[in-house]
Design an enzyme around this catalytic site. Structure first.
Site, mmCIF file in Angstrom:
data_model
loop_
_atom_site.group_PDB
_atom_site.id
_atom_site.type_symbol
_atom_site.label_atom_id
_atom_site.label_comp_id
_atom_site.label_asym_id
_atom_site.label_seq_id
_atom_site.Cartn_x
_atom_site.Cartn_y
_atom_site.Cartn_z
ATOM 1 N N SER A 142 0.842 -1.205 0.000
ATOM 2 C CA SER A 142 0.000 0.000 0.000
ATOM 3 C C SER A 142 0.871 1.246 0.000
ATOM 4 O O SER A 142 2.001 1.227 0.503
ATOM 5 C CB SER A 142 -0.870 -0.010 1.263
ATOM 6 O OG SER A 142 -1.513 1.229 1.420
ATOM 7 N N TYR A 155 -1.537 -0.465 10.533
ATOM 8 C CA TYR A 155 -1.643 -0.707 9.082
ATOM 9 C C TYR A 155 -0.382 -0.228 8.367
ATOM 10 O O TYR A 155 0.200 -0.956 7.555
ATOM 11 C CB TYR A 155 -2.888 0.000 8.533
ATOM 12 C CG TYR A 155 -3.192 -0.360 7.100
ATOM 13 C CD1 TYR A 155 -3.674 -1.629 6.772
ATOM 14 C CD2 TYR A 155 -3.000 0.556 6.070
ATOM 15 C CE1 TYR A 155 -3.949 -1.972 5.459
ATOM 16 C CE2 TYR A 155 -3.280 0.224 4.747
ATOM 17 C CZ TYR A 155 -3.756 -1.039 4.451
ATOM 18 O OH TYR A 155 -4.024 -1.388 3.146
HETATM 19 N N1 LIG Z 1 -8.989 -0.930 -0.613
HETATM 20 C C1 LIG Z 1 -7.958 -0.138 -0.537
HETATM 21 O O1 LIG Z 1 -8.080 1.107 -0.569
HETATM 22 C C2 LIG Z 1 -6.574 -0.712 -0.455
HETATM 23 C C3 LIG Z 1 -5.489 0.135 -0.703
HETATM 24 C C4 LIG Z 1 -4.198 -0.362 -0.629
HETATM 25 C C5 LIG Z 1 -3.997 -1.695 -0.323
HETATM 26 N N2 LIG Z 1 -5.058 -2.501 -0.082
HETATM 27 C C6 LIG Z 1 -4.790 -3.887 0.252
HETATM 28 O O2 LIG Z 1 -5.469 -4.731 -0.646
HETATM 29 C C7 LIG Z 1 -5.716 -5.981 -0.018
HETATM 30 C C8 LIG Z 1 -7.147 -6.391 -0.271
HETATM 31 O O3 LIG Z 1 -7.994 -5.472 0.399
HETATM 32 P P1 LIG Z 1 -9.460 -5.060 -0.092
HETATM 33 O O4 LIG Z 1 -9.500 -3.604 -0.158
HETATM 34 O O5 LIG Z 1 -9.837 -5.878 -1.266
HETATM 35 O O6 LIG Z 1 -10.298 -5.474 1.204
HETATM 36 P P2 LIG Z 1 -11.410 -6.579 1.472
HETATM 37 O O7 LIG Z 1 -12.485 -6.528 0.464
HETATM 38 O O8 LIG Z 1 -11.760 -6.454 2.908
HETATM 39 O O9 LIG Z 1 -10.630 -7.958 1.232
HETATM 40 C C9 LIG Z 1 -9.719 -8.474 2.145
HETATM 41 C C10 LIG Z 1 -9.491 -9.929 1.801
HETATM 42 O O10 LIG Z 1 -8.521 -10.455 2.714
HETATM 43 C C11 LIG Z 1 -9.050 -11.649 3.271
HETATM 44 N N3 LIG Z 1 -8.536 -11.863 4.611
HETATM 45 C C12 LIG Z 1 -8.575 -11.019 5.667
HETATM 46 N N4 LIG Z 1 -8.059 -11.621 6.743
HETATM 47 C C13 LIG Z 1 -7.678 -12.868 6.361
HETATM 48 C C14 LIG Z 1 -7.095 -13.970 7.017
HETATM 49 N N5 LIG Z 1 -6.777 -13.939 8.331
HETATM 50 N N6 LIG Z 1 -6.845 -15.104 6.309
HETATM 51 C C15 LIG Z 1 -7.177 -15.183 4.995
HETATM 52 N N7 LIG Z 1 -7.734 -14.165 4.313
HETATM 53 C C16 LIG Z 1 -7.984 -13.029 4.995
HETATM 54 C C17 LIG Z 1 -10.561 -11.450 3.286
HETATM 55 O O11 LIG Z 1 -11.210 -12.695 3.276
HETATM 56 P P3 LIG Z 1 -11.871 -13.436 4.533
HETATM 57 O O12 LIG Z 1 -12.430 -12.393 5.426
HETATM 58 O O13 LIG Z 1 -12.901 -14.310 3.877
HETATM 59 O O14 LIG Z 1 -10.768 -14.224 5.160
HETATM 60 C C18 LIG Z 1 -10.760 -10.755 1.953
HETATM 61 O O15 LIG Z 1 -10.829 -11.704 0.920
HETATM 62 C C19 LIG Z 1 -5.344 -5.795 1.453
HETATM 63 O O16 LIG Z 1 -4.073 -6.337 1.700
HETATM 64 C C20 LIG Z 1 -5.315 -4.296 1.614
HETATM 65 O O17 LIG Z 1 -4.457 -3.887 2.656
HETATM 66 C C21 LIG Z 1 -6.344 -2.045 -0.145
#
Ligand SMILES: NC(=O)c1ccc[n+]([C@@H]2O[C@H](COP(=O)([O-])OP(=O)(O)OC[C@H]3O[C@@H](n4cnc5c(N)ncnc54)[C@H](OP(=O)(O)O)[C@@H]3O)[C@@H](O)[C@H]2O)c1
Length: 256
Positions: A142, A155
């Site tokens: 990120s 984070y």
């Molecule tokens: N959205 C943003 O603005 C943004 C920006 C920069 C980086 N990111 C990064 O992108 C990635 C995906 O995030 P997102 O925005 O798509 O959020 P999201 O929709 O909440 O997705 C998060 C994913 O991670 C999985 N997860 C969480 N805890 C877990 C665990 N203990 N074991 C296995 N899986 C787990 C969740 O699945 P389950 O709950 O089913 O396990 C879900 O599939 C993250 O690493 C986040 O930090 C996001």
């Protein structure tokens, strides 16, 4: 052409970026191992991927369980012979209570999932990739990992750690046939950012963000930071003296 018959292990595949990436890769002919905790969602996404003509398997596994992640990778390799690409995407945002009302357990949870969960995924695939002299490790890190952000201690620390970890690994696997791609997105509309009231600068629609992820992997970029406006701002922040950084970035309220 890049994705055709590539075997990809994707963590965090049950929602947001992971779900959208899974469908995009399936459409392009990839074979997918989809890993997350929520089995019902994974099953539905797996079916959708297979309807597009791709092959997909799912693993209802917590990334903090190193043995279960290793077993999932082993099962994917046993069935398809190899894993070409790992996308370490699973992550949580945590909440700002961890700095307002400091709680070491809340911080440990974020670091365990975001950083050590990615480490577990790397250790599940890297030895076989090195043996085959072929593979790609992809970190979904990120822009929050460039420098500490307000109300984001856990984070920011987890993503700074993730970026440094994958960069170190990149140096260690140079000339061994394995490439490392570190993706540093800004704000994207997903369940992770959905509860926030304040304006997030340069917030991207999920579907607009996916080509950035695909391109970064296809081109085996070492780093891919986007959107460019926020990436430039954050890069500038990295070279500011602390007094000026505190003044500008200390005001940010996107976590509220
Ligand atoms: N959205 C943003 O603005 C943004 C920006 C920069 C980086 N990111 C990064 O992108 C990635 C995906 O995030 P997102 O925005 O798509 O959020 P999201 O929709 O909440 O997705 C998060 C994913 O991670 C999985 N997860 C969480 N805890 C877990 C665990 N203990 N074991 C296995 N899986 C787990 C969740 O699945 P389950 O709950 O089913 O396990 C879900 O599939 C993250 O690493 C986040 O930090 C996001």
């Amino acid at each position: 052409m890049f994705w055709k018959d590539k075997v990809v292990l994707l963590t965090g595949a049950s929602s947001g970026i992971g779900e959208a990436l899974a469908l995009a890769m399936a459409k392009r002919g990839a074979t997918l191992g989809l890993l997350a905790r929520r089995e019902e969602l994974l099953r539905e996404i797996t079916e959708k991927c297979e309807q597009t003509g791709g092959k997909a398997r799912y693993f209802a596994v917590d990334v903090t369980d190193a043995k279960a992640v290793a077993a999932a990778a082993e099962s994917l390799r046993n069935e398809f012979g190899k894993i070409d690409v790992l996308i370490a995407n699973a992550g949580i945002g945590g909440n700002n209570a961890e700095t307002r009302n400091f709680n070491h357990e809340a911080v440990a949870k974020v670091i365990n999932i975001n950083l050590l969960g990615a480490v577990n995924a790397v250790s599940a695939v890297l030895p076989a990739m090195l043996e085959n002299k072929s593979g790609q490790l992809v970190a979904v890190s990120s822009l929050a990992g460039f420098r500490g952000l307000p109300r984001s201690a856990a984070y920011s620390a987890s993503k700074a750690g993730m970026t440094a970890f994958f960069e170190s690994v990149r140096l260690d696997v140079r000339d061994k046939g394995v490439s490392v791609t570190i993706i540093q997105p800004g704000f994207i509309k997903t369940p992770l950012t959905s509860g926030r009231n304040n304006k997030m600068p340069f917030l991207m629609e999920l579907e607009d963000s996916i080509p950035h992820f695909l391109r970064a992997v296809e081109k085996r970029k070492k780093f891919a930071a986007f959107p460019w406006q926020l990436a430039t701002f954050v890069r500038l922040g990295k070279v500011l003296p602390a007094w000026l950084y505190d003044r500008i970035f200390g005001r940010a309220q996107f976590r509220e």
